[in-house]
Design an enzyme around this catalytic site. Structure first.
Site, PDB file in Angstrom:
ATOM      1  N   ASP A 131       5.725  -9.772   8.403  1.00  0.00           N
ATOM      2  CA  ASP A 131       4.266  -9.824   8.495  1.00  0.00           C
ATOM      3  C   ASP A 131       3.908 -10.491   9.824  1.00  0.00           C
ATOM      4  O   ASP A 131       4.091 -11.698   9.982  1.00  0.00           O
ATOM      5  CB  ASP A 131       3.673 -10.622   7.331  1.00  0.00           C
ATOM      6  CG  ASP A 131       3.794  -9.907   5.995  1.00  0.00           C
ATOM      7  OD1 ASP A 131       4.602  -8.957   5.887  1.00  0.00           O
ATOM      8  OD2 ASP A 131       3.097 -10.315   5.045  1.00  0.00           O
ATOM      9  N   LYS A 144      -2.861  -5.923   7.028  1.00  0.00           N
ATOM     10  CA  LYS A 144      -3.007  -7.072   6.133  1.00  0.00           C
ATOM     11  C   LYS A 144      -4.211  -7.892   6.579  1.00  0.00           C
ATOM     12  O   LYS A 144      -4.424  -8.102   7.769  1.00  0.00           O
ATOM     13  CB  LYS A 144      -1.728  -7.911   6.173  1.00  0.00           C
ATOM     14  CG  LYS A 144      -1.766  -9.191   5.347  1.00  0.00           C
ATOM     15  CD  LYS A 144      -0.429  -9.925   5.447  1.00  0.00           C
ATOM     16  CE  LYS A 144      -0.502 -11.317   4.841  1.00  0.00           C
ATOM     17  NZ  LYS A 144       0.771 -12.057   4.992  1.00  0.00           N
ATOM     18  N   LYS A 191      -2.549  -4.552   2.517  1.00  0.00           N
ATOM     19  CA  LYS A 191      -2.202  -5.794   1.840  1.00  0.00           C
ATOM     20  C   LYS A 191      -3.360  -6.772   1.964  1.00  0.00           C
ATOM     21  O   LYS A 191      -3.842  -7.051   3.059  1.00  0.00           O
ATOM     22  CB  LYS A 191      -0.937  -6.418   2.432  1.00  0.00           C
ATOM     23  CG  LYS A 191      -0.575  -7.771   1.802  1.00  0.00           C
ATOM     24  CD  LYS A 191       0.723  -8.331   2.365  1.00  0.00           C
ATOM     25  CE  LYS A 191       0.997  -9.740   1.846  1.00  0.00           C
ATOM     26  NZ  LYS A 191       2.268 -10.301   2.377  1.00  0.00           N
TER      27      LYS A 191
END
Length: 232
Positions: A100, A162, A191
């Site tokens: 991430d 995300k 996400k």
């Protein structure tokens, strides 16, 4: 998941299968990381998301029994691309299979979206088949910047967009997820992370189109409700 007259239902187990069970506190101890990992194994979460320094130790102790996610350029994102690439290579060598990364918000604010795309491409080239999620930190962005970043994330070839690090001024919002759904490329999943602290919120984010949730509280909320259905 069931769908009936527009209603969507998820069992506790189904929700947890979408959760990146997360502990990214700078003070996290090995004992706390072990507890996180053992919970992830017991409740079959999608992954554990942990600080880079713990990746190798978790891999050495738990092998291939779980998916290890870690963070790159975290939490501010303003490291150089070369630094992020080095972090990514180390994390993958240590055993992570999901990364991430935080975008360079300075590039975003300067309107340098081509640089954002090139950085994402560089990280994805390192990842190969490993999963790359791009954190855009929505709390600092205008709507126009969020839309532009949907395009940049898609153009960069990332696997996920995300919302947040959880370290900014605000976390995920349903409005941002709906905006992503409207503008993100068809190959990019979503996400939501940051401030997701109830079962109702988790169900709402999944129903809105999220594939993953970053939530440290999920196991605690759902461990006694694994086969119960939650609807929206």
């Amino acid at each position: 998941m069931d769908s009936k007259q527009g209603q969507q239902s998820f069992t506790g187990r189904e929700i947890l299968a979408h959760v990146d069970h997360t502990l990214l506190a700078p003070t996290a101890t090995w004992e706390e990381i072990q507890t996180l990992v053992e919970q992830a194994l017991a409740f079959q979460t999608a992954s554990v998301c942990i600080p880079p320094t713990y990746v190798k130790r978790v891999k050495d102790n738990y092998g291939d029994n779980l998916t290890i996610c870690t963070v790159i350029g975290f939490p501010l994102g303003y490291m150089t691309t070369a630094s992020k690439v080095a972090e990514a290579k180390q994390a993958l060598a240590d055993g992570a299979t999901e990364l991430d990364m935080v975008v360079n918000l300075g590039d975003v604010k300067n309107g340098h979206y081509a640089a954002v795309v090139e950085e994402i491409k560089a990280l994805k080239a390192v990842c190969g088949t490993a999963v790359l999620k791009v954190i855009i930190e929505t709390c600092y962005l205008t709507e126009a910047e969020k839309v532009a970043l949907c395009q940049a994330v898609a153009d960069g070839g990332a696997d996920y967009i995300k919302t947040s690090t959880g370290f900014g001024t605000e976390g995920a919002t349903l409005a941002d997820i709906l905006l992503f759904k409207k503008h993100i490329g068809p190959k990019v999943k979503i996400k939501a992370a940051g401030g997701i602290r109830s079962i109702e919120a988790m169900v709402a984010y999944l129903a809105a189109g999220c594939d993953r949730l970053g939530a440290s509280a999920a196991v605690g909320l759902l461990e006694s409700h694994l086969d119960e259905k939650f609807s929206i």
